[in-house]
Design a protein around this motif. Structure first.
Motif, PDB file in Angstrom:
ATOM      1  N   VAL A 322       0.836  -1.205   0.000  1.00 52.40           N
ATOM      2  CA  VAL A 322       0.000   0.000   0.000  1.00 52.40           C
ATOM      3  C   VAL A 322       0.869   1.253   0.000  1.00 52.40           C
ATOM      4  O   VAL A 322       0.575   2.236  -0.695  1.00 52.40           O
ATOM      5  CB  VAL A 322      -0.958  -0.022   1.203  1.00 52.40           C
ATOM      6  N   LYS A 323       1.943   1.235   0.771  1.00 52.21           N
ATOM      7  CA  LYS A 323       2.855   2.383   0.777  1.00 52.21           C
ATOM      8  C   LYS A 323       3.467   2.597  -0.605  1.00 52.21           C
ATOM      9  O   LYS A 323       3.549   3.738  -1.099  1.00 52.21           O
ATOM     10  CB  LYS A 323       3.956   2.163   1.819  1.00 52.21           C
ATOM     11  N   LYS A 324       3.880   1.518  -1.249  1.00 50.21           N
ATOM     12  CA  LYS A 324       4.438   1.628  -2.603  1.00 50.21           C
ATOM     13  C   LYS A 324       3.403   2.209  -3.555  1.00 50.21           C
ATOM     14  O   LYS A 324       3.715   3.055  -4.400  1.00 50.21           O
ATOM     15  CB  LYS A 324       4.893   0.249  -3.081  1.00 50.21           C
ATOM     16  N   MET A 325       2.148   1.762  -3.439  1.00 47.79           N
ATOM     17  CA  MET A 325       1.085   2.269  -4.301  1.00 47.79           C
ATOM     18  C   MET A 325       0.868   3.765  -4.096  1.00 47.79           C
ATOM     19  O   MET A 325       0.769   4.537  -5.059  1.00 47.79           O
ATOM     20  CB  MET A 325      -0.217   1.521  -4.018  1.00 47.79           C
ATOM     21  N   ILE A 326       0.823   4.196  -2.829  1.00 49.48           N
ATOM     22  CA  ILE A 326       0.561   5.611  -2.530  1.00 49.48           C
ATOM     23  C   ILE A 326       1.686   6.485  -3.043  1.00 49.48           C
ATOM     24  O   ILE A 326       1.462   7.534  -3.658  1.00 49.48           O
ATOM     25  CB  ILE A 326       0.358   5.784  -1.015  1.00 49.48           C
ATOM     26  N   LEU A 327       2.934   6.062  -2.825  1.00 53.93           N
ATOM     27  CA  LEU A 327       4.062   6.869  -3.281  1.00 53.93           C
ATOM     28  C   LEU A 327       4.157   6.894  -4.802  1.00 53.93           C
ATOM     29  O   LEU A 327       4.562   7.902  -5.387  1.00 53.93           O
ATOM     30  CB  LEU A 327       5.364   6.325  -2.685  1.00 53.93           C
ATOM     31  N   GLU A 328       3.768   5.815  -5.453  1.00 53.04           N
ATOM     32  CA  GLU A 328       3.840   5.767  -6.911  1.00 53.04           C
ATOM     33  C   GLU A 328       2.742   6.596  -7.557  1.00 53.04           C
ATOM     34  O   GLU A 328       2.978   7.309  -8.536  1.00 53.04           O
ATOM     35  CB  GLU A 328       3.746   4.320  -7.393  1.00 53.04           C
ATOM     36  N   LEU A 329       1.520   6.526  -7.005  1.00 55.11           N
ATOM     37  CA  LEU A 329       0.400   7.258  -7.596  1.00 55.11           C
ATOM     38  C   LEU A 329       0.425   8.727  -7.204  1.00 55.11           C
ATOM     39  O   LEU A 329       0.122   9.607  -8.015  1.00 55.11           O
ATOM     40  CB  LEU A 329      -0.932   6.620  -7.173  1.00 55.11           C
ATOM     41  N   GLY A 330       0.752   9.008  -5.939  1.00 55.17           N
ATOM     42  CA  GLY A 330       0.762  10.396  -5.486  1.00 55.17           C
ATOM     43  C   GLY A 330      -0.625  11.001  -5.529  1.00 55.17           C
ATOM     44  O   GLY A 330      -1.645  10.316  -5.380  1.00 55.17           O
ATOM     45  N   PHE A 332      -4.122  12.632  -4.851  1.00 54.88           N
ATOM     46  CA  PHE A 332      -5.063  12.540  -3.742  1.00 54.88           C
ATOM     47  C   PHE A 332      -4.836  11.282  -2.911  1.00 54.88           C
ATOM     48  O   PHE A 332      -5.129  11.261  -1.715  1.00 54.88           O
ATOM     49  CB  PHE A 332      -6.495  12.561  -4.289  1.00 54.88           C
ATOM     50  N   TYR A 333      -4.324  10.221  -3.542  1.00 53.04           N
ATOM     51  CA  TYR A 333      -4.059   8.990  -2.796  1.00 53.04           C
ATOM     52  C   TYR A 333      -3.014   9.237  -1.708  1.00 53.04           C
ATOM     53  O   TYR A 333      -3.091   8.669  -0.617  1.00 53.04           O
ATOM     54  CB  TYR A 333      -3.576   7.894  -3.748  1.00 53.04           C
ATOM     55  N   LEU A 334      -2.039  10.075  -2.006  1.00 55.98           N
ATOM     56  CA  LEU A 334      -1.019  10.403  -1.015  1.00 55.98           C
ATOM     57  C   LEU A 334      -1.620  11.181   0.147  1.00 55.98           C
ATOM     58  O   LEU A 334      -1.274  10.960   1.312  1.00 55.98           O
ATOM     59  CB  LEU A 334       0.098  11.202  -1.681  1.00 55.98           C
ATOM     60  N   LYS A 335      -2.540  12.069  -0.135  1.00 56.30           N
ATOM     61  CA  LYS A 335      -3.193  12.832   0.928  1.00 56.30           C
ATOM     62  C   LYS A 335      -4.045  11.909   1.809  1.00 56.30           C
ATOM     63  O   LYS A 335      -4.054  12.032   3.035  1.00 56.30           O
ATOM     64  CB  LYS A 335      -4.058  13.940   0.327  1.00 56.30           C
ATOM     65  N   VAL A 336      -4.737  10.964   1.200  1.00 55.69           N
ATOM     66  CA  VAL A 336      -5.515   9.999   1.978  1.00 55.69           C
ATOM     67  C   VAL A 336      -4.597   9.162   2.860  1.00 55.69           C
ATOM     68  O   VAL A 336      -4.904   8.875   4.022  1.00 55.69           O
ATOM     69  CB  VAL A 336      -6.347   9.102   1.040  1.00 55.69           C
ATOM     70  N   GLY A 337      -3.431   8.760   2.308  1.00 57.40           N
ATOM     71  CA  GLY A 337      -2.482   7.988   3.110  1.00 57.40           C
ATOM     72  C   GLY A 337      -1.965   8.770   4.295  1.00 57.40           C
ATOM     73  O   GLY A 337      -1.776   8.210   5.385  1.00 57.40           O
ATOM     74  N   ALA A 393      18.430  20.792  -3.410  1.00 56.67           N
ATOM     75  CA  ALA A 393      17.866  19.607  -2.751  1.00 56.67           C
ATOM     76  C   ALA A 393      16.718  20.038  -1.853  1.00 56.67           C
ATOM     77  O   ALA A 393      16.874  20.939  -1.022  1.00 56.67           O
ATOM     78  CB  ALA A 393      18.939  18.893  -1.933  1.00 56.67           C
ATOM     79  N   PRO A 394      15.534  19.437  -1.989  1.00 53.11           N
ATOM     80  CA  PRO A 394      14.386  19.867  -1.183  1.00 53.11           C
ATOM     81  C   PRO A 394      14.545  19.497   0.277  1.00 53.11           C
ATOM     82  O   PRO A 394      15.101  18.450   0.622  1.00 53.11           O
ATOM     83  CB  PRO A 394      13.211  19.120  -1.814  1.00 53.11           C
ATOM     84  N   LEU A 395      14.058  20.369   1.137  1.00 51.36           N
ATOM     85  CA  LEU A 395      14.035  20.082   2.564  1.00 51.36           C
ATOM     86  C   LEU A 395      12.952  19.071   2.890  1.00 51.36           C
ATOM     87  O   LEU A 395      13.120  18.213   3.755  1.00 51.36           O
ATOM     88  CB  LEU A 395      13.798  21.381   3.351  1.00 51.36           C
ATOM     89  N   ALA A 396      11.823  19.165   2.196  1.00 52.18           N
ATOM     90  CA  ALA A 396      10.702  18.248   2.402  1.00 52.18           C
ATOM     91  C   ALA A 396       9.885  18.196   1.128  1.00 52.18           C
ATOM     92  O   ALA A 396       9.794  19.180   0.381  1.00 52.18           O
ATOM     93  CB  ALA A 396       9.839  18.702   3.576  1.00 52.18           C
ATOM     94  N   SER A 397       9.294  17.038   0.869  1.00 52.24           N
ATOM     95  CA  SER A 397       8.424  16.856  -0.290  1.00 52.24           C
ATOM     96  C   SER A 397       7.053  16.435   0.198  1.00 52.24           C
ATOM     97  O   SER A 397       6.933  15.601   1.102  1.00 52.24           O
ATOM     98  CB  SER A 397       8.988  15.788  -1.237  1.00 52.24           C
ATOM     99  N   ALA A 398       6.024  17.000  -0.402  1.00 51.60           N
ATOM    100  CA  ALA A 398       4.657  16.702  -0.003  1.00 51.60           C
ATOM    101  C   ALA A 398       3.819  16.417  -1.238  1.00 51.60           C
ATOM    102  O   ALA A 398       4.339  16.284  -2.350  1.00 51.60           O
ATOM    103  CB  ALA A 398       4.067  17.858   0.809  1.00 51.60           C
ATOM    104  N   THR A 399       2.507  16.341  -1.017  1.00 50.69           N
ATOM    105  CA  THR A 399       1.610  15.969  -2.098  1.00 50.69           C
ATOM    106  C   THR A 399       1.586  17.003  -3.199  1.00 50.69           C
ATOM    107  O   THR A 399       1.661  16.666  -4.383  1.00 50.69           O
ATOM    108  CB  THR A 399       0.180  15.797  -1.541  1.00 50.69           C
ATOM    109  N   ILE A 400       1.480  18.259  -2.804  1.00 52.66           N
ATOM    110  CA  ILE A 400       1.254  19.333  -3.772  1.00 52.66           C
ATOM    111  C   ILE A 400       2.529  20.099  -4.084  1.00 52.66           C
ATOM    112  O   ILE A 400       2.704  20.584  -5.200  1.00 52.66           O
ATOM    113  CB  ILE A 400       0.162  20.282  -3.236  1.00 52.66           C
TER     114      ILE A 400
END
Length: 759
Positions: A322-330, A332-337, A393-400
């Motif tokens: 499930v984690k692999k799926m969320i990170l791959e799709l990104g 809204f799925y990432l926000k739900v995760g 190099a990013p300090l943090a990466s998020a959904t948006i």
């Protein structure tokens, strides 16, 4: 005696006439006593020999046979001459004949299509979803290799070789060594065919899989251009299907196998004990006790432990997928995760631990794309002209978006800032995911498929709120507005300050806030204490709650401060941060300061909703069941299949963060939840209220992770009272009595008291 026929014949001894009969037979004449046995006529002539009689009988039989054949032929000719109706055209049998014909045709087509089309496609899709990328690539290579002729034909169509020169020019004579090479190649082909005849015999089998395999590889590229939404949906179910099948296998096969194994082992132990008892009947009772197998209770405990280990392994496997799926799709799925990462009361601990890292494991966007976005947003000027320094190099990466550290000159002073840059294509992904989910929700509604919550209203609220997250100018305004409202009213709580001249529609520049996320501190404490999950936060884990510098962190106190900031935001301002997950909460180096970041997802409440929430908060704070349920129904929240008492408990779960009720710690996945909790259903949730309920759920999840209990209704009570007074509404008598008790110090509720001014 005379010699006539009637004369007496000599008799043999004993009175027998056998001798006389034989005497007449030798003369071929019938004795007088047997004359009656012979019929004289035209067919029977006197003195007929044996051969003549046999010939006559043969002729008679042949004539009778001929007559029978002729009669049969006449009857056949007569029957053929008459019109005869086929049996299948008989009126009584016509429906049965039609049904049999249709069934035969349908069965033939089903077998033809099933074996030729459905089975290969099903197996190809199953292999794609269940096998790893490497294994599926090997299978695909084998199928393509066994279909070399079809590959050659396809390549000829795709890449025509009209102008390609022949291998051997026509004007050149083939040399003898070339003939020998061709013959050698033919010999090698024959040897291969003799070595592996099975491969060549099974060539039609991989031929059926050629088209599905090729389509599975090519379709993603075509769908990415033609229908990207369909591609994301297929990828989602392609990831999810193996997880569902894995859990079904665990429930239907693995668990039963473990039970059968334990049961067989118990039976063998019983037989062994019986044999030992028979052999050593005279042994002491103590020896028998020492050798006896475990009791039924111990065996049941061992079985439960084994099954629990089985499910733990399955949860670990499912969480990784499930984690692999969320990170791959990104998207809204990432926000739900990220939301589910805080729900340790809902998901198994393996999922919570895996999803917590989703906050930090979002795949970053390349530095080249970020540089292009920043250049475009600031009029094409180089990044070095806009910022004194900019870390690629990013300090943090998020959904948006993702955050980069930079430095700028503000009033002649070099200042460290955080630059939030919107990810390219993220808005399109979000809109696509929302559209797909709303389509699925509408389809479920059309099929009358009901869930325990109002999923359609929730998705509609997200559809309205998600586009606002991509308006970074609005985020900068909300950052300033909410930050100014909180500043000075809640101690030890900070927010970044936006730098307006460096904020655009896709870039937000704000002051840099030092600290590390609360989720990181919680996970580090769990690891240090040896606790495997956030549920049941132990005292040892609480003692391990420290910053990277070693300062102690009181998680419950920080959550209390966070809840108080929402009292200011919701009831005084009417605008609040609606995404307070642990990744958006930074703990300062001192362990006491809490910084709230990422104001992209904020909710604005209308006056009626804000005052209705204030009335509900007062009713819950005073434990007024009837008043609370009345206000909740007036707000539009409809609880089905729940008594008033249980609905009141649901009101605490939805609108408060108290954890001292049993239902607040139960999960729908638990086997021992009360029956009433199984059947209760939230029929409707107003879109205007969902984000408030979501904030409560996120805070409740963090309290469960920290094993803390903070009552938001008691912290919010003075802010709600001030909001109602500012609106000119009459305060209920029971609320005034509670306020007086709190001021007199006679109310021991968990919360804060006093007067709050609402501007």
């Amino acid at each position: 005696m005379g010699k006539g026929d009637d004369d007496a014949r000599p008799m043999r001894r004993g009175g027998s006439k056998v001798g006389t009969v034989h005497a007449y037979a030798s003369q071929r004449r019938a004795p007088p006593e047997l004359k009656y046995l012979f019929k004289r006529g035209k067919d029977t002539t006197g003195g007929e020999t044996r051969d003549a009689r046999a010939e006559r009988v043969r002729r008679e039989r042949e004539e009778a046979r001929r007559e029978r054949d002729e009669a049969r032929a006449r009857r056949r000719a007569e029957a053929e001459g008459r019109p005869r109706r086929p049996l299948r055209e008989h009126p009584a049998l016509k429906p049965a004949v039609i049904a049999a014909h249709v069934s035969a045709v349908a069965t033939g087509w089903i077998l033809k299509i099933g074996c030729g089309k459905i089975v290969p496609w099903t197996l190809a899709l199953t292999a794609k979803t269940s096998l790893g990328d490497g294994a599926f690539a090997c299978v695909s290579a084998a199928v393509v290799a066994l279909n070399a002729n079809r590959v050659r034909d396809v390549l000829r169509v795709v890449t025509p070789t009209r102008g390609a020169p022949p291998l051997i020019p026509r004007d050149r004579r083939i040399q003898s060594e070339e003939v020998a090479a061709i013959a050698e190649a033919l010999d090698v082909a024959r040897s291969l065919q003799s070595i592996a005849p099975l491969v060549f015999k099974l060539a039609p089998v991989p031929r059926a899989f050629f088209t599905p395999i090729v389509v599975v590889h090519v379709a993603p590229f075509a769908l990415a251009v033609v229908a990207p939404g369909v591609l994301r949906t297929l990828r989602f179910y392609g990831h999810l299907a193996p997880v569902i099948f894995g859990y079904a296998k665990c429930a239907l096969w693995d668990a039963k196998r473990v039970r059968a194994t334990v049961k067989d082992g118990k039976a063998k132990d019983g037989k062994a004990k019986k044999g030992v008892g028979d052999a050593d009947a005279d042994a002491d009772a103590d020896a028998d006790v020492e050798g006896e197998p475990p009791s039924d209770h111990d065996a049941q405990l061992a079985l439960e432990d084994e099954i629990q280990r089985l499910w733990d392994d399955r949860h670990e496997w499912g969480a990784r997928r499930v984690k692999k799926m969320i990170l791959e799709l990104g998207g809204f799925y990432l926000k739900v995760g990220q939301v589910f990462a805080t729900k340790s009361d809902l998901l198994p601990p393996q999922y919570v631990a895996a999803l917590k890292s989703v906050f930090d494991d979002c795949p970053p966007v390349s530095a080249k794309k970020i540089d292009a976005i920043v250049r475009k947003e600031f009029g094409g000027a180089p990044v070095s002209d806009t910022f004194k320094s900019f870390e690629t190099a990013p300090l943090a990466s998020a959904t948006i978006a993702q955050v980069h550290v930079a430095r700028v000159d503000i009033n002649g002073k070099e200042t460290k800032v955080a630059v939030k840059v919107q990810n390219p294509g993220s808005e399109r992904l979000m809109r696509m995911d929302m559209k797909n989910m709303l389509a699925v929700s509408a389809f479920m509604d059309s099929l009358k498929v009901s869930l325990p919550f109002d999923h359609t209203s929730i998705l509609k609220e997200y559809r309205a709120q998600v586009p606002l997250e991509f308006d970074f100018k609005r985020e900068a305004q909300m950052l300033t507005l909410i930050g100014d409202a909180i500043h000075g009213k809640v101690p030890d709580v900070e927010t970044p300050k936006a730098i307006p001249e460096l904020c655009t529609g896709r870039v937000v520049t704000m002051t840099f806030v030092e600290g590390e996320s609360l989720g990181t501190i919680i996970q580090r404490a769990l690891t240090a204490s040896g606790t495997s999950s956030a549920s049941g936060f132990s005292a040892k884990a609480a003692a391990a709650m420290k910053t990277s510098g070693g300062n102690a962190v009181d998680g419950g106190a920080l959550i209390g401060k966070l809840i108080e900031t929402f009292g200011v935001q919701i009831f005084a301002l009417g605008k609040f941060h609606s995404d307070p997950h642990p990744g958006n909460l930074l703990v300062g180096p001192d362990g006491r300061t809490l910084s709230v970041i990422d104001f992209g997802q904020t909710k604005e409440l209308d006056t009626d909703t804000r005052l209705s929430l204030a009335r509900i908060t007062l009713a819950l704070a005073a434990d007024e069941r009837d008043a609370a349920l009345s206000e909740i129904r007036e707000l539009g929240v409809d609880l089905k299949n729940a008594s008033d008492d249980f609905a009141f408990k649901c009101a605490y779960i939805l609108f408060d963060t108290r954890m001292d009720i049993e239902e607040a710690h139960l999960s729908p996945l638990d086997a021992d939840i009360p029956p009433e909790m199984r059947i209760v259903k939230i029929e409707t949730i107003p879109e205007s209220v969902f984000m408030f309920i979501r904030v409560v759920a996120l805070v409740r999840g963090m309290l469960i992770s920290l094993d803390s209990d903070v009552h938001a209704r008691m912290i919010w009570r003075p802010y709600a009272m001030a909001a109602l007074r500012a609106a000119g509404e009459r305060i209920p008598a029971w609320a005034l009595e509670q306020e007086q008790e709190i001021q007199n110090g006679t109310n021991g509720a968990n919360g804060a008291g006093g007067e709050v001014e609402v501007s």
